[in-house]
Design an enzyme around this catalytic site. Structure first.
Site, mmCIF file in Angstrom:
data_model
loop_
_atom_site.group_PDB
_atom_site.id
_atom_site.type_symbol
_atom_site.label_atom_id
_atom_site.label_comp_id
_atom_site.label_asym_id
_atom_site.label_seq_id
_atom_site.Cartn_x
_atom_site.Cartn_y
_atom_site.Cartn_z
ATOM 1 C CE1 TYR A 1 -0.279 2.865 7.621
ATOM 2 C CE2 TYR A 1 -1.461 3.895 9.437
ATOM 3 C CZ TYR A 1 -1.363 2.900 8.474
ATOM 4 O OH TYR A 1 -2.352 1.948 8.378
ATOM 5 C CE1 TYR B 1 -5.333 4.177 8.545
ATOM 6 C CE2 TYR B 1 -6.048 3.995 10.825
ATOM 7 C CZ TYR B 1 -5.210 3.611 9.796
ATOM 8 O OH TYR B 1 -4.240 2.655 10.019
ATOM 9 C CE LYS C 1 3.609 3.364 13.413
ATOM 10 N NZ LYS C 1 4.098 2.828 12.145
ATOM 11 C CG HIS D 1 -2.121 -0.848 1.116
ATOM 12 N ND1 HIS D 1 -3.313 -0.560 1.727
ATOM 13 C CD2 HIS D 1 -2.331 -1.996 0.436
ATOM 14 C CE1 HIS D 1 -4.214 -1.480 1.428
ATOM 15 N NE2 HIS D 1 -3.631 -2.384 0.639
ATOM 16 N N PRO E 1 -4.575 0.485 18.412
ATOM 17 C CG PRO E 1 -6.289 -0.964 17.868
ATOM 18 C CD PRO E 1 -5.695 -0.234 18.999
HETATM 19 P P1 FAS Z 1 0.843 -11.567 21.987
HETATM 20 O O1 FAS Z 1 -0.137 -11.154 23.051
HETATM 21 O O2 FAS Z 1 0.401 -11.650 20.575
HETATM 22 O O3 FAS Z 1 1.442 -13.007 22.344
HETATM 23 C C1 FAS Z 1 1.759 -13.335 23.679
HETATM 24 C C2 FAS Z 1 1.650 -14.856 23.800
HETATM 25 O O4 FAS Z 1 2.034 -15.224 25.134
HETATM 26 C C3 FAS Z 1 0.219 -15.353 23.611
HETATM 27 O O5 FAS Z 1 0.185 -16.386 22.669
HETATM 28 C C4 FAS Z 1 -0.198 -15.840 25.005
HETATM 29 O O6 FAS Z 1 -1.055 -16.967 24.933
HETATM 30 C C5 FAS Z 1 1.130 -16.212 25.614
HETATM 31 N N1 FAS Z 1 1.166 -16.161 27.088
HETATM 32 C C6 FAS Z 1 0.569 -15.281 27.899
HETATM 33 N N2 FAS Z 1 0.869 -15.562 29.184
HETATM 34 C C7 FAS Z 1 1.684 -16.666 29.168
HETATM 35 C C8 FAS Z 1 2.330 -17.430 30.163
HETATM 36 N N3 FAS Z 1 2.201 -17.120 31.467
HETATM 37 N N4 FAS Z 1 3.099 -18.485 29.786
HETATM 38 C C9 FAS Z 1 3.239 -18.793 28.468
HETATM 39 N N5 FAS Z 1 2.648 -18.099 27.468
HETATM 40 C C10 FAS Z 1 1.879 -17.048 27.827
HETATM 41 N N6 FAS Z 1 -1.822 -4.413 16.537
HETATM 42 C C11 FAS Z 1 -1.844 -3.767 15.352
HETATM 43 O O7 FAS Z 1 -0.794 -3.303 14.896
HETATM 44 N N7 FAS Z 1 -3.036 -3.635 14.656
HETATM 45 C C12 FAS Z 1 -4.216 -4.167 15.138
HETATM 46 O O8 FAS Z 1 -5.261 -4.026 14.507
HETATM 47 C C13 FAS Z 1 -4.225 -4.854 16.360
HETATM 48 N N8 FAS Z 1 -5.384 -5.411 16.851
HETATM 49 C C14 FAS Z 1 -5.355 -6.053 18.081
HETATM 50 C C15 FAS Z 1 -6.520 -6.631 18.631
HETATM 51 C C16 FAS Z 1 -6.493 -7.283 19.885
HETATM 52 C C17 FAS Z 1 -7.763 -7.888 20.457
HETATM 53 C C18 FAS Z 1 -5.288 -7.356 20.599
HETATM 54 C C19 FAS Z 1 -5.233 -8.011 21.968
HETATM 55 C C20 FAS Z 1 -4.116 -6.791 20.060
HETATM 56 C C21 FAS Z 1 -4.154 -6.149 18.791
HETATM 57 N N9 FAS Z 1 -2.991 -5.592 18.218
HETATM 58 C C22 FAS Z 1 -2.996 -4.944 17.032
HETATM 59 C C23 FAS Z 1 -1.745 -5.681 18.876
HETATM 60 C C24 FAS Z 1 -1.188 -7.051 18.611
HETATM 61 O O9 FAS Z 1 -1.077 -7.259 17.235
HETATM 62 C C25 FAS Z 1 0.104 -7.148 19.357
HETATM 63 O O10 FAS Z 1 0.908 -5.991 19.161
HETATM 64 C C26 FAS Z 1 0.894 -8.383 18.997
HETATM 65 O O11 FAS Z 1 0.072 -9.495 19.166
HETATM 66 C C27 FAS Z 1 2.118 -8.401 19.897
HETATM 67 O O12 FAS Z 1 2.678 -9.657 19.827
HETATM 68 P P2 FAS Z 1 3.317 -10.336 21.138
HETATM 69 O O13 FAS Z 1 4.148 -9.332 21.830
HETATM 70 O O14 FAS Z 1 3.887 -11.618 20.674
HETATM 71 O O15 FAS Z 1 2.092 -10.572 22.130
HETATM 72 C C1 PHB Z 2 -6.212 -4.096 10.383
HETATM 73 O O1 PHB Z 2 -6.252 -4.307 9.164
HETATM 74 O O2 PHB Z 2 -6.543 -4.948 11.246
HETATM 75 C C2 PHB Z 2 -5.739 -2.743 10.874
HETATM 76 C C3 PHB Z 2 -5.201 -1.853 9.957
HETATM 77 C C4 PHB Z 2 -4.768 -0.612 10.410
HETATM 78 C C5 PHB Z 2 -4.903 -0.286 11.744
HETATM 79 C C6 PHB Z 2 -5.449 -1.182 12.661
HETATM 80 C C7 PHB Z 2 -5.884 -2.424 12.214
HETATM 81 O O3 PHB Z 2 -4.490 0.943 12.182
#
Ligand code: FAS
Ligand code: PHB
Length: 399
Positions: free
Chosen positions: A394, A211, A307, A83, A303
């Site tokens: 961005y 957005y 980032k 993009h 989000p």
């Molecule tokens: P994660 O949370 O992905 O992974 C951590 C892992 O550790 C999980 O698998 C968990 O099960 C495990 N864990 C936890 N406790 C533990 C323990 N005690 N022992 C062993 N394992 C354990 N970011 C964006 O950029 N755009 C988005 O649109 C976006 N949407 C999101 C929506 C939601 C609902 C959430 C919660 C986050 C979102 N994020 C988004 C942010 C997300 O993408 C995170 O930045 C990303 O998952 C970060 O990755 P990790 O640091 O690996 O953490």
């Molecule tokens: C998504 O595609 O999930 C998405 C894209 C941009 C954002 C957040 C989420 O800022």
């Protein structure tokens, strides 16, 4: 590696224990494997559960490079969608921010779900030890040169001695909470709204992300591929999924995006629907003794600026370099990890906070506040300089 008699697959000792098998933990494991460093990965959930999560969708160009360097870029290169810009809209007007023209770089749309799948496939190929379904994970002696991690799996207790513990277990994990509170400073802002997200097997309303700032609240039109759309609308914290049947979601989305886009919107059944709260959070420092935090374990961003995942990838790149330095005779590089990672974290936290404040409607917002938002967006729509600042942040500041 010393085999563990109660479960031969689980060693008694290794070089690095990674707690958490999301993108941060998996990527670190992959990079360490390619550097010849042993790492055992402990994940609370099943592999299927982790692979079922729908989260981020946008990769900075630096993140794409790191994933390629890790040897997991093939499918990303085939299926990722570059993009070169995105749209912002307000008061039923829209304008495009030209990432490529203003910042000389783009982003790639490729879901976090796919990245996690690619990393799990690579981990399987590597033969490195991954333990799913771990419980009662406890970090021990992390402020000494002989840290260890204890846990229970299949009703058996295990302990793994190691040199380094990588805390990649997300915001609710055990790693950050293993650092004494008086050794840490936590910064936090909880936003008075969340995002209701829908995934639908419909063609995206636009080729690029939209957005939208609207007096009814924020909306975002994104995608995963030409047949899979991802949409979000801002909702109040008290909202419940059961109060949002698909028809209501589509009606609200149509009201918040520009009329021209609403006219193009193809609706369909949601195949995933969830509400996520929004928060900004940073823990300083990102390390304590031989424990090093990466990803959501150390920081959370709303989000809005896309980032969260990208920060996790950048942390892991820095941590991988520091760990390699430690095992190749330069232990001091581990000492600089936290400061190096945090300098990038705070830039992303600021940008995500600014995007969130500019595009969302706060419950107590006044007409003046709404006019300030619209004036900022109007200025942005006409200022190449202001758009360049957005484009640089961005698409990701240099690593
Ligand atoms: P994660 O949370 O992905 O992974 C951590 C892992 O550790 C999980 O698998 C968990 O099960 C495990 N864990 C936890 N406790 C533990 C323990 N005690 N022992 C062993 N394992 C354990 N970011 C964006 O950029 N755009 C988005 O649109 C976006 N949407 C999101 C929506 C939601 C609902 C959430 C919660 C986050 C979102 N994020 C988004 C942010 C997300 O993408 C995170 O930045 C990303 O998952 C970060 O990755 P990790 O640091 O690996 O953490
Ligand atoms: C998504 O595609 O999930 C998405 C894209 C941009 C954002 C957040 C989420 O800022």
């Amino acid at each position: 590696m010393t085999a563990n008699t109660s479960n031969p697959g689980i060693p008694r000792r290794t070089q690095v224990v990674i707690v958490g098998g999301g993108p941060a933990g998996l990527l670190l494991g992959q990079l360490l494997h390619r550097s010849g460093i042993e790492a055992v990965l402990l994940e609370r959930r099943s592999r299927a559960y982790v692979l079922g999560r729908i989260r981020a969708g946008v990769l900075e160009s630096g993140s794409v490079s790191i994933l390629r360097e890790a040897g997991v870029g093939d499918r990303l290169d085939q299926e990722g969608i570059p993009h070169d810009g995105c749209f912002l809209s307000f008061a039923n007007k829209g304008f495009r921010v030209d990432f490529a023209g203003l910042a000389g770089r783009s982003v790639t749309v490729y879901g976090q779900t796919e990245i996690t799948a690619d990393l799990y496939a690579a981990r399987s190929r590597s033969g490195a030890t991954t333990v799913h379904g771990v419980e009662d994970v406890t970090l021990g002696d992390i402020d000494t040169a002989s840290p260890h991690v204890s846990f229970v799996t299949e009703s058996r207790e295990h302990r793994i001695d190691c040199d380094i513990v990588a805390g990649c277990d997300g915001f609710h994990g055990v790693s950050r909470k293993s650092i004494p509170l008086d050794s840490m400073t936590q910064f936090e802002r909880v936003y008075p709204f969340g995002w209701l997200g829908v995934l639908s097997e419909t063609p995206p309303v636009s080729d690029e992300l939209v957005y939208a700032n609207h007096e009814r609240g924020f909306a975002l039109c994104s995608m995963r591929n030409p047949q899979l759309s991802r949409y979000y609308i801002q909702v109040g914290l008290a909202e419940r999924l059961e109060d949002w049947p698909d028809a209501r979601f589509w009606d609200e989305l149509r009201r918040r995006i520009p009329a021209a886009a609403a006219a193009e919107l193809v609706t369909g059944d949601s195949i995933e629907k969830s509400i996520a709260p929004l928060r900004s959070f940073v823990a300083e420092p990102m390390s304590w003794g031989r424990l090093f935090l990466a990803g959501d374990a150390a920081h959370i961003v709303p989000p809005t600026g896309a980032k969260g995942l990208n920060l996790a990838i950048a942390d892991v790149r820095y941590l991988h370099e520091a760990i390699v330095g430690f095992f190749t005779g330069d232990p001091t590089v581990l000492d600089t990890y936290s400061d190096t990672a945090l300098s990038r974290v705070w830039n992303a936290v600021r940008f995500s906070w600014w995007m969130t404040n500019t595009l969302h409607r706060y419950p107590d917002q006044t007409e003046f506040d709404q006019r300030m938002q619209e004036t900022e967006l109007a200025y942005l729509s006409g200022s190449t300089s202001a758009q360049r600042v957005l484009a640089e942040n961005y698409t990701g500041l240099p690593l």
